[in-house]
Design a protein around this motif. Sequence first.
Motif, short mmCIF file in Angstrom:
data_model
loop_
_atom_site.label_atom_id
_atom_site.label_comp_id
_atom_site.label_asym_id
_atom_site.label_seq_id
_atom_site.Cartn_x
_atom_site.Cartn_y
_atom_site.Cartn_z
N SER A 77 0.82 -1.21 0.00
CA SER A 77 0.00 0.00 0.00
C SER A 77 0.86 1.26 0.00
O SER A 77 0.46 2.29 -0.54
N THR A 78 2.03 1.17 0.58
CA THR A 78 2.96 2.31 0.55
C THR A 78 3.38 2.61 -0.89
O THR A 78 3.48 3.78 -1.29
N LEU A 79 3.60 1.57 -1.68
CA LEU A 79 3.94 1.76 -3.08
C LEU A 79 2.79 2.44 -3.83
O LEU A 79 3.02 3.36 -4.63
N ILE A 80 1.55 2.02 -3.56
CA ILE A 80 0.39 2.65 -4.17
C ILE A 80 0.35 4.14 -3.82
O ILE A 80 0.08 4.99 -4.67
N SER A 81 0.63 4.45 -2.56
CA SER A 81 0.64 5.85 -2.13
C SER A 81 1.71 6.65 -2.86
O SER A 81 1.48 7.81 -3.24
N PHE A 82 2.86 6.05 -3.06
CA PHE A 82 3.94 6.74 -3.79
C PHE A 82 3.53 7.01 -5.23
O PHE A 82 3.70 8.13 -5.74
N ILE A 83 2.97 6.01 -5.88
CA ILE A 83 2.57 6.18 -7.28
C ILE A 83 1.46 7.22 -7.40
O ILE A 83 1.46 8.05 -8.31
N GLY A 84 0.51 7.17 -6.47
CA GLY A 84 -0.62 8.10 -6.51
C GLY A 84 -0.29 9.51 -6.09
O GLY A 84 -1.05 10.44 -6.35
N GLY A 85 0.85 9.69 -5.41
CA GLY A 85 1.27 11.04 -5.02
C GLY A 85 0.85 11.46 -3.63
O GLY A 85 0.89 12.64 -3.31
N HIS A 86 0.45 10.50 -2.79
CA HIS A 86 0.04 10.88 -1.44
C HIS A 86 0.79 10.07 -0.38
O HIS A 86 0.24 9.68 0.65
#
Length: 211
Positions: free
Chosen positions: A44-53
Amino acid sequence: MTNTLALRSVTISIGDKSLISGLDLVVEPGTVATIMGPSGSGKSTLISFIGGHLDPAFEATGAVLIGNRDVTGLRPERRGIGILFQDDLLFPHLSVGANLAFGLARSVVGSEVRRVRIAEALVEAGLPGFENRDPATLSGGQRARVALMRTLLASPTALLLDEPFSKLDSNLRRDFRRFVFDRAAAKQLPVLLVTHDPADATAAGGPLARL
């Protein structure tokens, strides 16, 4: 226009703990790539990085590209990336139609055009005429489909899936997973799915990376 989603040398850490190190991944349009790993591995941290948050407590390097466009330094709303989470996150004070209207891209102007887009989305979701329904009256599967259509109405150029199937029972999970993958393929979106369920990865059928 279709684009690839590419991660270039993505490294994420918090304190002295390294979560992701030098991750490279390319997701082609219409393809679902899967990130797997145990809880706490950084999915989920990777998703946050990709999404910008990404939370400022994390340190991250590397790049996120949509086609030839480097979006790493852009604000979330300028990246053009849609995200679907575990929870549907429908606004409880808005009708189903108003929830969908919230997701409409700014380029969609005119009340009649917007009304038609919303009606078309509900037909596609198998929920024709649900514009005035209270989200609280929907089943879990219906809410999940509305959440996806709201995301797609924003006309994203890539789609991130943060375990959106995990809270559904086995039959709903299979049906909704197919619904999501089919819609993404029809729109030729590159999709990145994070999950701990091997069945999700098998159904996705695309590249697989383990954290």
